[in-house]
Design a protein around this motif. Structure first.
Motif, short mmCIF file in Angstrom:
data_model
loop_
_atom_site.label_atom_id
_atom_site.label_comp_id
_atom_site.label_asym_id
_atom_site.label_seq_id
_atom_site.Cartn_x
_atom_site.Cartn_y
_atom_site.Cartn_z
N VAL A 75 0.79 -1.27 0.07
CA VAL A 75 -0.07 0.05 0.01
C VAL A 75 0.85 1.25 -0.08
N VAL A 76 1.87 1.29 1.05
CA VAL A 76 2.56 2.54 1.18
C VAL A 76 3.34 2.92 -0.29
N SER A 77 3.92 1.65 -0.82
CA SER A 77 4.63 1.63 -2.00
C SER A 77 3.98 1.97 -3.13
N SER A 78 2.75 1.90 -3.14
CA SER A 78 1.79 2.30 -4.29
C SER A 78 1.73 3.72 -4.50
N LEU A 79 1.37 4.21 -3.01
CA LEU A 79 1.25 5.54 -2.90
C LEU A 79 2.74 6.33 -3.10
N ALA A 80 3.72 5.71 -2.49
CA ALA A 80 5.02 6.62 -2.65
C ALA A 80 5.57 6.47 -4.14
N PHE A 81 5.00 5.50 -4.82
CA PHE A 81 5.50 5.48 -6.52
C PHE A 81 4.35 5.18 -7.13
N PRO A 82 3.56 6.31 -7.39
CA PRO A 82 2.35 6.08 -8.12
C PRO A 82 2.33 5.70 -9.75
N GLY A 83 3.67 5.64 -10.20
CA GLY A 83 4.00 5.01 -11.49
C GLY A 83 4.17 3.78 -11.66
#
Length: 139
Positions: free
Chosen positions: A58-66
């Motif tokens: 979840v956090v990685s998806s938000l931190a790296f939206p691309g």
């Protein structure tokens, strides 16, 4: 996010060691009351590994939206490999496991997919709310 993972991964003994007796007692109780025997310690441990890495996804998806979900999975695998390698090299009471790599990576992917689904739903809502034909718009 990585600090709690590091504490769990590099704790000198397995983090569940203090509660193994209670967990075994709970599992025995559940088995006596109809829960299938496949719901055992290994299942609980694997599920905990998945759950531990869902926030990473979840956090990685938000931190790296691309990043797509599979990239988040690879990132989770990289983190998990570092943890397992550290256990192999530095902790004689901990045992690295290929199953941990699979479950941790799965948790990262599940977290990435959940984040994508929630973000998509929020986008759809905001588009719907901005639409001139949505309820509440009297334009």
């Amino acid at each position: 996010m990585l600090v709690p993972l590091a504490f769990i991964a590099f704790w000198p003994s397995p983090v569940d060691q203090p509660v193994q007796g209670q967990l075994a007692a709970v599992l025995n109780f559940l088995h006596r009351h109809g829960i299938p025997v496949w719901f055992n310690y290994r299942f609980v441990e694997a599920s905990a590994n998945v759950a531990l890495f869902v926030p990473v996804g979840v956090v990685s998806s938000l931190a790296f939206p691309g990043w797509l979900w599979w990239r988040i999975g690879l990132f989770g695998l990289l983190i998990s490999c570092c943890m397992e390698l550290g256990q192999l090299l530095f902790l004689h009471n901990r045992f690295p496991s290929a199953l941990d790599l699979v479950t941790n990576t799965s948790g990262s992917v599940i977290g990435a997919l959940l984040a994508a689904a929630v973000l998509e739903r929020l986008r759809a809502r905001s588009i719907s709310a901005a639409s001139p034909h949505s309820p509440g718009n009297t334009a």
